[in-house]
Structures are given as structure tokens and as C-alpha cells.
Enzyme design. Structure first.
Site, short mmCIF file in Angstrom:
data_model
loop_
_atom_site.label_atom_id
_atom_site.label_comp_id
_atom_site.label_asym_id
_atom_site.label_seq_id
_atom_site.Cartn_x
_atom_site.Cartn_y
_atom_site.Cartn_z
N THR A 127 0.82 -1.21 0.00
CA THR A 127 0.00 0.00 0.00
C THR A 127 0.85 1.26 0.00
O THR A 127 2.07 1.23 0.15
CB THR A 127 -0.95 0.00 1.21
OG1 THR A 127 -0.19 -0.27 2.40
CG2 THR A 127 -2.01 -1.07 1.06
N SER A 142 1.18 8.68 5.13
CA SER A 142 0.62 8.65 3.78
C SER A 142 1.75 8.97 2.81
O SER A 142 2.36 10.03 2.90
CB SER A 142 -0.51 9.67 3.62
OG SER A 142 -0.91 9.75 2.27
N ARG A 143 2.03 8.04 1.90
CA ARG A 143 3.16 8.23 1.00
C ARG A 143 2.82 9.15 -0.17
O ARG A 143 3.69 9.49 -0.96
CB ARG A 143 3.66 6.87 0.49
CG ARG A 143 4.18 6.00 1.62
CD ARG A 143 4.89 4.75 1.13
NE ARG A 143 5.30 3.94 2.27
CZ ARG A 143 4.65 2.89 2.73
NH1 ARG A 143 3.53 2.50 2.15
NH2 ARG A 143 5.10 2.21 3.77
N VAL A 144 1.55 9.54 -0.28
CA VAL A 144 1.17 10.54 -1.28
C VAL A 144 1.31 11.93 -0.68
O VAL A 144 1.76 12.88 -1.32
CB VAL A 144 -0.25 10.27 -1.78
CG1 VAL A 144 -0.73 11.41 -2.67
CG2 VAL A 144 -0.30 8.96 -2.54
#
Length: 581
Positions: free
Chosen positions: A416, A442-444
Site C-alpha cells: 500500500t 501517507s506516501r502521497v
């Protein structure tokens, strides 16, 4: 490759003996087809009224009434999958259609039990192919061996006996899809289970399909707002992202997913909730909650309850993803929740062990990573050439005693684009959602935030981290200086602000107002227990007296310094009037 296996003898089953001319025709047909001399033997049988059945090796030519009807049914199913307006074509097909001499490969059931059937004789069967058993029961090939195949069954196995015949269909598992599924509760086979009548299926899609390639995607840059201040401010989710919700049992994982679904009202987002291995009563209560808040108008619930067999639980998330892909490829935005993939992995482990696959770590088969990666990789933000639709996935995983290093959690974390970790200790302290700021990510990130939200968040995560650290060091201290007391009050106020009732999402403009006021330290004088009530009253005050601020926050201006000053001055005005009153 034919399944003849050098067998040069065929058997003709019929109630009446064929004439010499008919027998010569059969011999010529088979000899030409298999390119060798074939001998045909007649066997008297009353099982095929109105026709005959010709068997050679594992190939069967069924010219009985039942066989012709099965060919017609397959033809009509094919038409339904190809067109939306199928009724005129069905009438035309029934009028003009004639059956064909088509060989069907037939196998024999060796063993059956626990939703698994072992079949011999289907030498050309492929992985994922649908097989037809007795009484029309369907199954799917899951294991290929040299002399037999392992198959999972999608219906009650009682009619299937050892020695029963099994037919290949040459087709992989699919699901009916259409807009009519919106607002309905269905099982993983696409059948309605809400008592609302038949769903008109205008298209079919394969439940297993390849994920979009790199060229077919575009960056995740539009927010999928959850309405939860703790998440939208620090761990923003973008449309097309895969954000894991992870935590122990009863820590509010499903509540976050449901709040996100409720928050999509009026935002032109189709929501799909996949329940895997849950109690039917829990799913019914969930559906009622969504319906009472108007969320079922844009939501589909795919339910595989705890009483369903492992094969049904196994295909549930793929069925939900197939429905999501149907809407995504139409250019729409879709939110899909998998609740939860821990139970999905357990169902797959059960199937694998019953299929005699070698167990690995924690008895899971070696391909359990691929089980979830091929599912979650299908979430994407498609390129404009493909319509620009998106599928945002919120998989849920249950941990044991907060152990995120277990097999399934680590697998899904690595697949994810971030995780929201819910901590039991925070939950029991009353912090809900019980988001652990240190372990969540959150990698976004800011790419999925609006300009105003990104600017309003500021140093929120850093401030909370410093507060948690200071709280630990000062819990045994009695003599604190004024600056430290203010820092603790500020941190406690932030934590209290992030508490939110279920089914009470904030809109983006409200979140920005609250963050600006909190980061401006306006809530330090407010008693901790009153912060949530004060913020509700303050938002009502903003809506009545300064509705223009919300419009400016949502506009192209973003959060300018001037707008920030106006928000703070309005909040100060509200607090002074409240204190005076």
C-alpha cells in the site's frame, strides 16, 4: 491439444440403434477431426431422449435436448456480455440459432468435501477456468497437477458425488456488472441478497484482470476527503491511492471506512464496501446505518458472511474490485473498502491447505503476497486517455496485540501507499479516531491536499509528537514552568480537537478553519472538556456570520495570509462574545 490420448474407440449412447449410413457418418466425422482411424461402438441408453451422446476419450459431443439447451444458454450469456440492449438480439438468436457439433471435455470427480473437488480427466483445463458440475453447480480451477485438477465450489456440494461428470466451459470466472448494482447488497457471485429483486446485468467483467500499467496511470493529485480532521490534515488520501487501515480488534477501523463513505455524499463518488467473513447481522446493521444517512444511494455492499464457505470468501474482494473497475473505466471515481483482508488471507489459507499446497510461514501458502498485491494494484488513477477515472482502496487489516510485524500486516504494508495505525491505548482513553501519529503515514502526502489544507496543517504532526514526548517526561513532575504548562495545554487541546463523533464528518472548509484556530493557539484558554462543544458552536457562528470565508477557502485563493487573519479575528470575536455571554 485434444484429450483423445491415442484412444481410437468412440462410444455412441442413444435409445435407438443408428442406421449403417448414420454410423458411417459418425466414423467419418471423428476420423477427419482426430486424423486417425476411429471405431464407433453403439451403447443402448435411455438417458439422452431426443438425441444421442458421442464420447471419445475425455471429449463429449452431446446432441441431446439438454446438450442443445446448454449451447443456447451459453450463446445468450455471450450476447449479454457484449451489448447493453440484449432483448432484440436474444429474440433473433432464438429464432435463427442452430446447435453445433462441439466437443466438450468431460472429467470425473475423484473426491469432494469442504468446498473442494478433485477432478481427473480435464487435461486441458486452465487455472481460473469455470467448470460445471452436477445440478449446474459451478466451480473454479485453483490447482493444476499432472493427472488431476483441484477446484473450489461456489454452491452447496451435496449434489456432487464421487464419479460425477464435470464439464469444462473454456471461460474464466466473471461477474455481471451494471449501474443497477448501486444501492444494493449482493453476494460475491453478483446475486442480490437484500430482497430487492433481480438486478439487470448489462455487461460482464472477469473477476481477475491485470492491473493498469504505468502508461495507463497518472499521478494521484486529487483528495479523497474522509471528513476526519485527524486523517485529512496529517495523512491525506488521494483518489487512486491505497491506504491501509490497521489496528487491533475493536479500535474503530470500520468506523473510519464508514465515515469516509458517508462523507462522499454529493461528491459524485461510487462507494463499494466488501464485507469478508463478518456476521450477517453486523452487515445488516451497517447497511441500515448507511441507508439512514443517505449513503446507500451511491454505495454497493458485497457481503460474504462468516457462514459462507471459504471459496465464496476468497472471491469476495475480487468481485468488489471488478464492480469498481466497471465504474472506473467509465471515468467515475470509486472508493472501495476491503473489510478485512486478514479474514481473506485466512480463507485462502484454508483453501490452499485443502488443496494440499505446501504451507509456509504461519501455514500460509507461498503466494499469499501475490494474493493481495494483484488485488490492490488494480487501484489507480487512470490517464485522461482512458477517461481519468480512479479507484481508491482502503484495505483493513486486523493485528494481534498491536503487532504490525506479523506476516499479513507486513505484506500489505509493503503493497500500500501508507497506513493509518489505530492504537488500542488511545481508543480506551477516548481518543477516537485512535490514530497513532507516529506510526501512521501517507506516501502521497501533500500532493493529495488542497492548497488551503496543506498550508493550514503547518507543523501539526511535529507539535503532536513533541506533546506526546513532553507528556511522558512530565507525568511525574509537579513543578512545571509556565511555558511547559502552555505547551501541554496546547497539545491536549490539539488531541481533544482531533476527537470526532462517528458519522459527523467535517467538510474541507470547516477543517481548515479549525486547524487555523488551533495552530493559532486560540483554544489554550478553553477547558479541555469543552473544546469539542466550543468548536461546534464556532463553526455555526462562522456559517451564520462569515459564510464568505468558506467560499474563499474552497476557491483558488487557497489560504492567504489575509484570509488566515480574518479567520482568526472572527474566531477571537466568537470566543470573546461567548465568554462575555
Amino acid at each position: 491439444m485434444s484429450s483423445l490420448n491415442n484412444n481410437s474407440r468412440a462410444y455412441l449412447y442413444s435409445a435407438q440403434a443408428p442406421t449403417d449410413a448414420q454410423m458411417e457418418g459418425f466414423v467419418k466425422f471423428l476420423s477427419d477431426k482426430y486424423e486417425r482411424e476411429i471405431t464407433v461402438s453403439w451403447v443402448k441408453s435411455k438417458e439422452f431422449p431426443g438425441g444421442f451422446r458421442l464420447e471419445i476419450g475425455n471429449d463429449v459431443y452431446d446432441w441431446s435436448k439438454e446438450g442443445k439447451f446448454e449451447q443456447l444458454r451459453e450463446k445468450l450469456t455471450e450476447l449479454v456480455a457484449k451489448t447493453d440492449n440484449v432483448i432484440p438480439l436474444m429474440k433473433e438468436t432464438v429464432h435463427d440459432w442452430t446447435p453445433q457439433a462441439i466437443a466438450r471435455e468431460v472429467g470425473t470427480v475423484l473426491t469432494v468435501g469442504d468446498g473442494i473437488a478433485t477432478v481427473e480427466g480435464l487435461v486441458n483445463a486452465t487455472y481460473g477456468e469455470i467448470l460445471i458440475f452436477s445440478e449446474g453447480i459451478r466451480g473454479m480451477v485453483m490447482e493444476l497437477r499432472r493427472d488431476e485438477v483441484g477446484c473450489i465450489l461456489f454452491s452447496d456440494e451435496a449434489p456432487i458425488l464421487e464419479g460425477s461428470s464435470v464439464y469444462r466451459t473454456g471461460k474464466t470466472a466473471g461477474l455481471p456488472v451494471s449501474d443497477d448494482f448501486i444501492g444494493r447488497v449482493v453476494n460475491p457471485l453478483g446475486e442480490p441478497i437484500d430482497g430487492g429483486g433481480i438486478i439487470e446485468a448489462k455487461n460482464y467483467r472477469q473477476i481477475e484482470s491485470p492491473a493498469p500499467g504505468i502508461i495507463e496511470r497518472q499521478p494521484v493529485n486529487r483528495p479523497m476527503e474522509t471528513g476526519l480532521l485527524a486523517i485529512d490534515s496529517m495523512f491525506p488520501i488521494g483518489r487512486g491511492q491505497r491506504e491501509l487501515i490497521i489496528g487491533d480488534r475493536q479500535t474503530g477501523k470500520t468506523a473510519i471506512a464508514l465515515d469516509t463513505i458517508v462523507n462522499q455524499k454529493g461528491k459524485d463518488v461510487i462507494c463499494i464496501y466488501v464485507a469478508i467473513g463478518q456476521k450477517a447481522s453486523s452487515v445488516a446493521q451497517l447497511v441500515n446505518n448507511l441507508r439512514s444517512r443517505g449513503a446507500m444511494e451511491y454505495t454497493i455492499v458485497v457481503s460474504s458472511s462468516a457462514s459462507d464457505a471459504a471459496p465464496i470468501q476468497y472471491i469476495a474482494p475480487y468481485a468488489g474490485c471488478t464492480l469498481a473497475e466497471f465504474f472506473m473505466h467509465k471515468g467515475q471515481d470509486v472508493l472501495i473498502v476491503y473489510d478485512d483482508l486478514s479474514k481473506h488471507a485466512i480463507a485462502y489459507r484454508s483453501l490452499s491447505l485443502l488443496l494440499d499446497r505446501s504451507p509456509g510461514r504461519e501455514a500460509y501458502p507461498g503466494d499469499v503476497f501475490y494474493l493481495h498485491s494483484r488485488l490492490l494494484e488494480r487501484a489507480a488513477h487512470l490517464s485522461d486517455d482512458l477517461g481519468g477515472g480512479s479507484m481508491t482502496a482502503l484495505p483493513i487489516v486486523e493485528t494481534q496485540a498491536g503487532d504490525v510485524s506479523a506476516y499479513i500486516p507486513t505484506n500489505i504494508i509493503s503493497i500500500t501507499d501508507g497506513q493509518i495505525f489505530l492504537e488500542s491505548a488511545l481508543f480506551f482513553e477516548g481518543q477516537r479516531p485512535a490514530v497513532n501519529v507516529g506510526l501512521s503515514v501517507s506516501r502521497v502526502g501533500g500532493d493529495a491536499q488542497t492548497k488551503a489544507m496543506k498550508k493550514a496543517t503547518g507543523t501539526l504532526r511535529l507539535d503532536l509528537a513533541q506533546f506526546r514526548e513532553m507528556e511522558v517526561f512530565t507525568q511525574f513532575s509537579s513543578d512545571l514552568d509556565e511555558a511547559t504548562k502552555n505547551q501541554l495545554l496546547y497539545g491536549k487541546g490539539l488531541m481533544r480537537l482531533l476527537r470526532q463523533k462517528q458519522y459527523h464528518p467535517y467538510c474541507g472548509e470547516e477543517e481548515v478553519i479549525l486547524l487555523v484556530c488551533a495552530m493559532g493557539r486560540l483554544f489554550i484558554p478553553v477547558p479541555e472538556k469543552e473544546i469539542n462543544r466550543v468548536t461546534e458552536e464556532m463553526l455555526v457562528y462562522f456559517e451564520k456570520n462569515r459564510p464568505d470565508l468558506a467560499d474563499r477557502i474552497g476557491g483558488s485563493e487557497g489560504l492567504s495570509d489575509e484570509l488566515r487573519k480574518e479567520i482568526i479575528s472572527t474566531a477571537v470575536e466568537f470566543l470573546s462574545k461567548r465568554n462575555a455571554g
